[in-house]
Motif scaffolding. Sequence first.
Motif, PDB file in Angstrom:
ATOM      1  N   SER A  78       0.867  -1.174   0.000  1.00 51.46           N
ATOM      2  CA  SER A  78       0.000   0.000   0.000  1.00 51.46           C
ATOM      3  C   SER A  78       0.904   1.224   0.000  1.00 51.46           C
ATOM      4  O   SER A  78       1.986   1.200   0.597  1.00 51.46           O
ATOM      5  CB  SER A  78      -0.898   0.006   1.241  1.00 51.46           C
ATOM      6  N   VAL A  79       0.486   2.271  -0.680  1.00 46.66           N
ATOM      7  CA  VAL A  79       1.250   3.519  -0.718  1.00 46.66           C
ATOM      8  C   VAL A  79       0.377   4.649  -0.188  1.00 46.66           C
ATOM      9  O   VAL A  79      -0.801   4.755  -0.545  1.00 46.66           O
ATOM     10  CB  VAL A  79       1.727   3.852  -2.147  1.00 46.66           C
ATOM     11  N   VAL A  80       0.961   5.466   0.671  1.00 51.09           N
ATOM     12  CA  VAL A  80       0.315   6.692   1.133  1.00 51.09           C
ATOM     13  C   VAL A  80       1.311   7.820   0.906  1.00 51.09           C
ATOM     14  O   VAL A  80       2.454   7.752   1.366  1.00 51.09           O
ATOM     15  CB  VAL A  80      -0.066   6.626   2.626  1.00 51.09           C
ATOM     16  N   GLN A  81       0.890   8.826   0.171  1.00 54.12           N
ATOM     17  CA  GLN A  81       1.762   9.975  -0.047  1.00 54.12           C
ATOM     18  C   GLN A  81       0.965  11.260   0.107  1.00 54.12           C
ATOM     19  O   GLN A  81      -0.257  11.265  -0.015  1.00 54.12           O
ATOM     20  CB  GLN A  81       2.456   9.912  -1.401  1.00 54.12           C
ATOM     21  N   GLN A  82       1.684  12.321   0.406  1.00 61.06           N
ATOM     22  CA  GLN A  82       1.014  13.584   0.706  1.00 61.06           C
ATOM     23  C   GLN A  82       1.630  14.709  -0.103  1.00 61.06           C
ATOM     24  O   GLN A  82       2.838  14.752  -0.322  1.00 61.06           O
ATOM     25  CB  GLN A  82       1.117  13.901   2.200  1.00 61.06           C
ATOM     26  N   GLY A  83       0.765  15.607  -0.565  1.00 67.24           N
ATOM     27  CA  GLY A  83       1.206  16.765  -1.321  1.00 67.24           C
ATOM     28  C   GLY A  83       0.733  18.044  -0.660  1.00 67.24           C
ATOM     29  O   GLY A  83      -0.238  18.050   0.099  1.00 67.24           O
ATOM     30  N   MET A  84       1.420  19.135  -0.964  1.00 71.31           N
ATOM     31  CA  MET A  84       1.076  20.435  -0.396  1.00 71.31           C
ATOM     32  C   MET A  84       0.896  21.452  -1.515  1.00 71.31           C
ATOM     33  O   MET A  84       1.696  21.510  -2.451  1.00 71.31           O
ATOM     34  CB  MET A  84       2.188  20.910   0.546  1.00 71.31           C
ATOM     35  N   ASN A  85      -0.182  22.239  -1.422  1.00 73.51           N
ATOM     36  CA  ASN A  85      -0.373  23.355  -2.335  1.00 73.51           C
ATOM     37  C   ASN A  85       0.477  24.509  -1.819  1.00 73.51           C
ATOM     38  O   ASN A  85       0.198  25.045  -0.741  1.00 73.51           O
ATOM     39  CB  ASN A  85      -1.851  23.747  -2.378  1.00 73.51           C
ATOM     40  N   PRO A  86       1.533  24.899  -2.541  1.00 71.56           N
ATOM     41  CA  PRO A  86       2.467  25.895  -2.011  1.00 71.56           C
ATOM     42  C   PRO A  86       1.882  27.296  -1.910  1.00 71.56           C
ATOM     43  O   PRO A  86       2.437  28.146  -1.211  1.00 71.56           O
ATOM     44  CB  PRO A  86       3.623  25.857  -3.022  1.00 71.56           C
ATOM     45  N   VAL A  87       0.771  27.536  -2.587  1.00 68.47           N
ATOM     46  CA  VAL A  87       0.156  28.866  -2.554  1.00 68.47           C
ATOM     47  C   VAL A  87      -0.871  28.961  -1.437  1.00 68.47           C
ATOM     48  O   VAL A  87      -0.838  29.866  -0.601  1.00 68.47           O
ATOM     49  CB  VAL A  87      -0.504  29.196  -3.916  1.00 68.47           C
TER      50      VAL A  87
END
Length: 290
Positions: free
Chosen positions: A68-77
Amino acid sequence: LGVAVAGGKGKAATGVPERIAELPLGEGVKQSLIRASRLSAKVDNAVVQDGYTLYHHAIIFNEHGEWSVVQQGMNPVEHYARRYHWLGEGLRSFVEEPHQAVVGDRVEDYVLNLTSSRNEELRRASLDLVKESPAKLARAFNLVMRGQATLDNTHLGELSNLPRHLSMPRRIDWEAVKRAYDIQPTDYEELVEVRGMGPGTVRALALVSAIIHGHEIDWRDPVKYSFAHGGKDGVPYPVERRRMDKVIGFLRDVVESSRLGLDEKRQALRRLYTLERRMYGDEQGETPGT
C-alpha cells in the motif's frame, strides 16, 4: 520480515528503492515493490496535476509483495494538503482510476487528472503522438503555441483561463520525447515510466492532443473524501459524538485484539481514555486498567 515501511520525506522518500533492495526478499518481489513505489509517485506528480507538490511518500509492504502507498502533497500557494492512497490488491492499472482515495479539504476548480476514465481518449492520443516522429510532434507543438491566442474562438476556450500550473508549457523535454519514440511504448503506463517524462511534457502532450483532435478534457478534481475530524489548517470540525464514539470504539477493539503485552495494552487504553476526557470532559468514568 512481517510488515515493513519504507519512505518518508526528502531523501527518505527518494531512497525507497535502495531501502527495499537491502531487505531479504525475493528479487521479483523487490522489483515489483520498487516499481510500485516509483510509479505511484510519478502518477501523483505528473499524471494527476492538481497543484499539490508531493513531499512525503511511504510504501507499506510484506514479504509476499503485498503493498500500500500513502503519499502527501502540499499546495504551495494556499498551504492546503491532500493525501493519495493506493492499494496493490486489486489494482488493475496505475494510470486509470488507480487510487483507493484522494483525501483533502479543498476541491479544486481545475485538475488535469489523466487517470480519469473520462480522459481515456487523451491518454491514447498522447501515446499516439510520441510514437510518431519527434519532428512531427514539434511541428504540432509549435503550431499550437503560435495559435494560442485563437483558443477563445474554439470549444477549448477554457484553456486560456486555466491556472498557471495547468497552462501550456513553454518547453517540452525533447530528450524524453525522443526516448519514448525509440522505445515505442505499448500503453500509457509504459509511456509514463519513460525517464524524463515529467509533468510539463505529460501536460503538453495532453493539451496538444486535445487541441488537435478536439478531445474534451475532464477537469474534475478526484478528491473523494475529506479529513475525518478536522482540517489541515488546525481547526477541528464540530464534533459529531456518534462518529467519534465509533472511531474510539474501533481503536479500542484494535488494541484489545492485538498481540501487545498486557502493560502495553493498558498504556494504549489509558491514552484513548485521556483522549476521550479531553473531548468530553469528566463524564467518562474511571480510567481503564486501574
